[in-house]
Structures are given as structure tokens and as C-alpha cells.
Design a protein around this motif. Structure first.
Motif, PDB file in Angstrom:
ATOM      1  N   CYS A 329       0.853  -1.185   0.000  1.00 16.50           N
ATOM      2  CA  CYS A 329       0.000   0.000   0.000  1.00 16.50           C
ATOM      3  C   CYS A 329       0.895   1.242   0.000  1.00 16.50           C
ATOM      4  CB  CYS A 329      -0.906   0.014   1.220  1.00 16.50           C
ATOM      5  SG  CYS A 329      -2.135  -1.286   1.183  1.00 16.50           S
ATOM      6  N   CYS A 334      -1.401   2.288   6.333  1.00 18.10           N
ATOM      7  CA  CYS A 334      -2.675   2.060   5.654  1.00 18.10           C
ATOM      8  C   CYS A 334      -3.474   0.970   6.368  1.00 18.10           C
ATOM      9  CB  CYS A 334      -2.409   1.646   4.208  1.00 18.10           C
ATOM     10  SG  CYS A 334      -3.891   1.497   3.234  1.00 18.10           S
ATOM     11  N   HIS A 336      -6.359  -0.059   5.040  1.00 15.23           N
ATOM     12  CA  HIS A 336      -7.156  -0.611   3.937  1.00 15.23           C
ATOM     13  C   HIS A 336      -8.639  -0.294   4.104  1.00 15.23           C
ATOM     14  CE1 HIS A 336      -3.391  -2.634   4.231  1.00 15.23           C
ATOM     15  NE2 HIS A 336      -3.811  -3.583   5.023  1.00 15.23           N
ATOM     16  N   CYS A 342      -4.311   2.484  -1.724  1.00 13.11           N
ATOM     17  CA  CYS A 342      -4.399   1.210  -0.985  1.00 13.11           C
ATOM     18  C   CYS A 342      -4.439   0.048  -1.975  1.00 13.11           C
ATOM     19  CB  CYS A 342      -5.633   1.180  -0.097  1.00 13.11           C
ATOM     20  SG  CYS A 342      -5.855  -0.421   0.692  1.00 13.11           S
ATOM     21  N   ASP A 343      -3.398  -0.766  -1.918  1.00 14.20           N
ATOM     22  CA  ASP A 343      -3.291  -1.882  -2.847  1.00 14.20           C
ATOM     23  C   ASP A 343      -4.292  -2.988  -2.503  1.00 14.20           C
ATOM     24  OD1 ASP A 343      -2.113  -3.171  -5.018  1.00 14.20           O
ATOM     25  OD2 ASP A 343      -0.857  -4.387  -3.669  1.00 14.20           O
ATOM     26  N   VAL A 344      -4.575  -3.132  -1.201  1.00 15.23           N
ATOM     27  CA  VAL A 344      -5.513  -4.174  -0.799  1.00 15.23           C
ATOM     28  C   VAL A 344      -6.892  -3.892  -1.387  1.00 15.23           C
ATOM     29  CG1 VAL A 344      -6.724  -5.171   1.187  1.00 15.23           C
ATOM     30  CG2 VAL A 344      -4.260  -4.814   1.291  1.00 15.23           C
TER      31      VAL A 344
END
Ligand SMILES: Nc1nc2c(ncn2[C@@H]2O[C@H](COP(=O)(O)OP(=O)(O)OP(=O)(O)O)[C@@H](O)[C@H]2O)c(=O)[nH]1
Ligand SMILES: [Zn+2]
Length: 369
Positions: A329, A334, A336, A342-344
Motif C-alpha cells: 500500500c 494504511c 485498507h 491502498c493496494d488491498v
């Protein structure tokens, strides 16, 4: 007017000791300037222990005992004693002493292989003492920080899989309970098997349950009432050591009775007034399966008092979010939820992370206790 209540008094003392130490520092500077500084190591100059060294003798826990230590398997753990089945088959009570626990930094857990012995000049019926817990092949540990005495709470040792028993109705599927076990099992790198009992009560599995079982390693639908699915369950349990857990009323006792004839667990037992049931907080029971393998019946993680994980640890280590623990992220902290970058969240939207897994994360994040 000044008021010296106890709190202010404490503050005042701490302030003055800070002032003292500052004074010492200043003195040191002076001495250094004057070239009169005592440059022996600080330990030598200040420490009382250095002047009068106290050599702490580490007690050998075996010194009082015969060399004839016996190996056994821990069946139950209580506050100071554990029930051990010796290799010869005899079931004994062994006390564990603070010294042993201190040395292990660990209490014995159900499923542990241990060495026990009697004191040298003990009579026949004298109790055994636990000498050592043999190295564990795996363990199911309660997620979260170590408790006050800085130990991990091991729910069961030397296990192959975690089995969560839930009912599809009466009581309805308990997501929170399943979440915690899924998290604990994943963090301990143990597979999680979901047993859905009372399937005789429903036509189809509710959508939420279907979603949930998509993120567990295995699931089996059973009915203790009709016997459906019990053979499939036996196959899964065969020759393995499984930790079994389930909320009250889901039919866990019925299941154990069906799997282990003679276990004679009370079904539908009247529960104590506090609603926490018959389990004492630390004990579990171990049953040998007649078709090979064993099950460890543990009280739930919630019943044991969940030491909540720090929420940032949870966000970083939630199983299935990051590959090889590489946090991807944008922001280090983060959670989420709705943070930019936010990669999630991005991977939940793309379907790479199952929605059910993300919801399980949210439930744990927002759960109280
Ligand atoms: N319809 C239906 N009822 C079941 C089934 N399995 C168990 N029950 C009933 O569910 C109730 C609870 O069963 P238990 O086996 O005592 O449940 P438990 O999870 O061990 O609960 P505690 O003893 O309170 O921990 C009992 O009334 C059982 O008869 C099933 O497969 N179908
Ligand atoms: Zn994120």
C-alpha cells in the motif's frame, strides 16, 4: 497556593530525580574538562552489582530427580498441573514448577510431548513433575501480543490442522468466531477445515456462508442427526492431529461423541449462569480417534480472552493480503479502509482478494473485546 496531593507529590519526586541526574551529567562535563574524569566503565562506577556481584545460580530442574524420566503426551492443562499419558499408557498428573515454566518461557499445552519424573526419594503415590517440554512440530497460538507474563498462549501443540465446527442454523453461522480461527490458523500456517453441522435444518447454505467457505482450505457439510457427511469428516481427520473448536450449541459434543465412541461428552448440557459454559479457561481435552489420529477439543479463542492484535499489525499481517509480507500500500500505516493508494482495496475490487476475506478482516478490525 500549592497543593501537594499524592499525584503532584509523585510528579515532584520524579522531577527532582531528573534534576539530580542532570546535575550528575553536568558534573561529569566539569570533571572531563578538568581531566579528573573517572573513565572506568559506567557499570563499574555506579552499579552495586558490580561491586558485589551476585551470581545467579540457574537451577537445573532435573537435579532433584531420578535419571529415569518418562516421556508422555499432555492431555489436559490446568493452572499448576497437567494430565499426561505416559508412553506406557498410564495416565498421571504432573505438576509444573515455576522454574520449568520460566526456563521454557512457556506453559505446557495440550498435545505437547513432555518428560516427567518423580522426585528421587518420593513414595509411590507422590506426584510427578514436569521436567521438559519437547520441541514442538507446530502449534496453534492465540493471535495478538503476548500476555503480561510475556508468553504466547499456545492453544494446542503438535497439530496438523484446525477444525472449526459451525452450525448453519440454530444457532446461525457465527462469522466472528470463524474469522478468529481462520486468522489464528493462517498466522500459524496451519490449514483450516470448516465443518458445517446441522445441515439437516436447511435446504441450501446461506449465501454468506458459501462466500466464507470459499476462503477456507476445506469444508465439510455434516449432520450429527442424520449422520450425513461423517464419513467424509473421518477421512479428513484420519491420522492427523486436529484442533477442534466451536461455539456452544453448534453440536461439537454430538460430533465428538459420533467420532469417538465412549468420549461421553454431555450433549445439550445446562450451562453455567455466566453463559461461558463448562470449559475451564485453560484446559482442553485430547481424544484418540478409533480410526487413527487425534482431536484436541479446545475452548474457543474468544473464551480464552482475545488479546487483540494491534490494528496496524493486523493490517500488515492479515493472511492473504500481501505476498511474502511485502507491504504494497502507498502509506505505511494504511488500514485498507479508504486510504488513497491502498493496494488491498484495489485488489479486492479486481477480485484478486476475495471479498469474503476482506470482510473477515473488517469484522476482526471492528470487533470489540
Ligand atoms: N438438527 C440438528 N441438531 C443437532 C445436530 N447436532 C447437534 N444437534 C443438537 O444441537 C444441540 C447442541 O448440541 P451439543 O452437541 O450439545 O452442542 P455443543 O456445541 O457441544 O454445545 P455445548 O455442549 O454447549 O458446548 C443439541 O440439542 C443437539 O441435539 C444436527 O446435526 N442437527
Ligand atoms: Zn491498504
Amino acid at each position: 497556593m500549592m497543593c501537594f496531593d499524592s499525584e503532584n507529590e509523585e510528579e515532584r519526586i520524579s522531577r527532582s530525580s531528573r534534576r539530580d541526574s542532570r546535575a550528575r551529567r553536568v558534573n561529569t562535563m566539569e570533571m572531563w574538562k578538568r581531566g579528573t574524569l573517572d573513565d572506568r566503565p559506567i557499570k563499574e562506577r555506579w552499579s552495586r552489582e558490580f561491586k558485589k556481584p551476585k551470581v545467579k545460580k540457574i537451577k537445573d530442574p532435573t537435579e532433584k530427580f531420578d535419571s529415569a524420566a518418562l516421556e508422555g503426551l499432555v492431555l489436559e492443562v490446568h493452572r499448576r498441573t497437567c494430565v499426561v499419558r505416559l508412553l506406557g499408557g498410564e495416565v498421571i498428573n504432573a505438576t509444573y514448577r515455576a522454574a520449568v515454566v520460566h526456563e521454557l518461557k512457556e506453559f505446557p499445552a495440550v498435545g505437547d510431548s513432555v518428560m516427567v519424573a518423580r522426585a528421587k526419594d518420593a513414595e509411590e503415590n507422590a506426584p510427578y513433575s514436569l521436567l521438559r517440554v519437547l520441541p514442538r512440530r507446530s502449534s496453534l497460538v492465540r493471535p495478538g501480543p503476548k500476555d503480561k507474563s510475556r508468553r504466547e498462549l499456545v492453544l494446542a501443540a503438535n497439530v496438523d490442522q484446525v477444525v472449526v465446527v459451525s452450525s448453519v442454523a440454530e444457532p446461525p453461522f457465527n462469522y466472528g468466531f470463524a474469522d478468529r480461527f481462520l486468522l489464528a490458523a493462517n498466522l500459524c500456517q496451519l490449514p483450516l477445515v470448516m465443518v458445517l453441522n446441522k445441515t439437516d435444518l436447511v435446504e441450501n447454505l446461506p449465501q454468506g456462508v458459501q462466500d466464507f467457505i470459499s476462503i477456507v482450505d476445506k469444508f465439510i457439510c455434516v449432520s450429527c442427526k442424520s449422520g450425513a457427511g461423517l464419513d467424509a469428516l473421518r477421512d479428513v481427520l484420519k491420522n492427523k492431529c486436529s484442533v477442534l473448536s466451536g461455539k456452544s450449541g453448534v453440536g461439537k459434543s454430538s460430533l465428538v461423541n459420533a467420532l469417538v465412541p465412549g468420549a461421553a461428552l454431555n450433549v445439550g448440557e445446562v450451562r453455567s449462569l455466566d453463559g461461558k459454559g463448562r470449559h475451564t479457561t485453560t484446559s482442553s481435552s485430547l481424544f484418540e480417534l478409533p480410526f487413527g489420529g487425534r482431536i484436541i477439543d479446545t475452548p474457543g479463542i474468544r473464551e480464552l480472552g482475545v488479546a487483540e492484535m494491534d490494528e496496524h499489525d493486523l493490517a500488515r499481517s492479515f493472511p492473504g493480503f500481501f505476498h511474502n509480507d511485502i507491504f504494497t500500500c502507498k502509506y505505511n500505516d494504511c488500514m485498507h479502509l479508504n486510504e488513497p493508494g491502498c493496494d488491498v482495496l484495489a485488489r479486492v475490487r479486481s477480485g484478486e482478494i476475495p471479498q469474503a476475506r476482506y470482510e473477515s478482516y473488517l469484522r476482526i478490525l471492528h470487533s470489540e473485546n
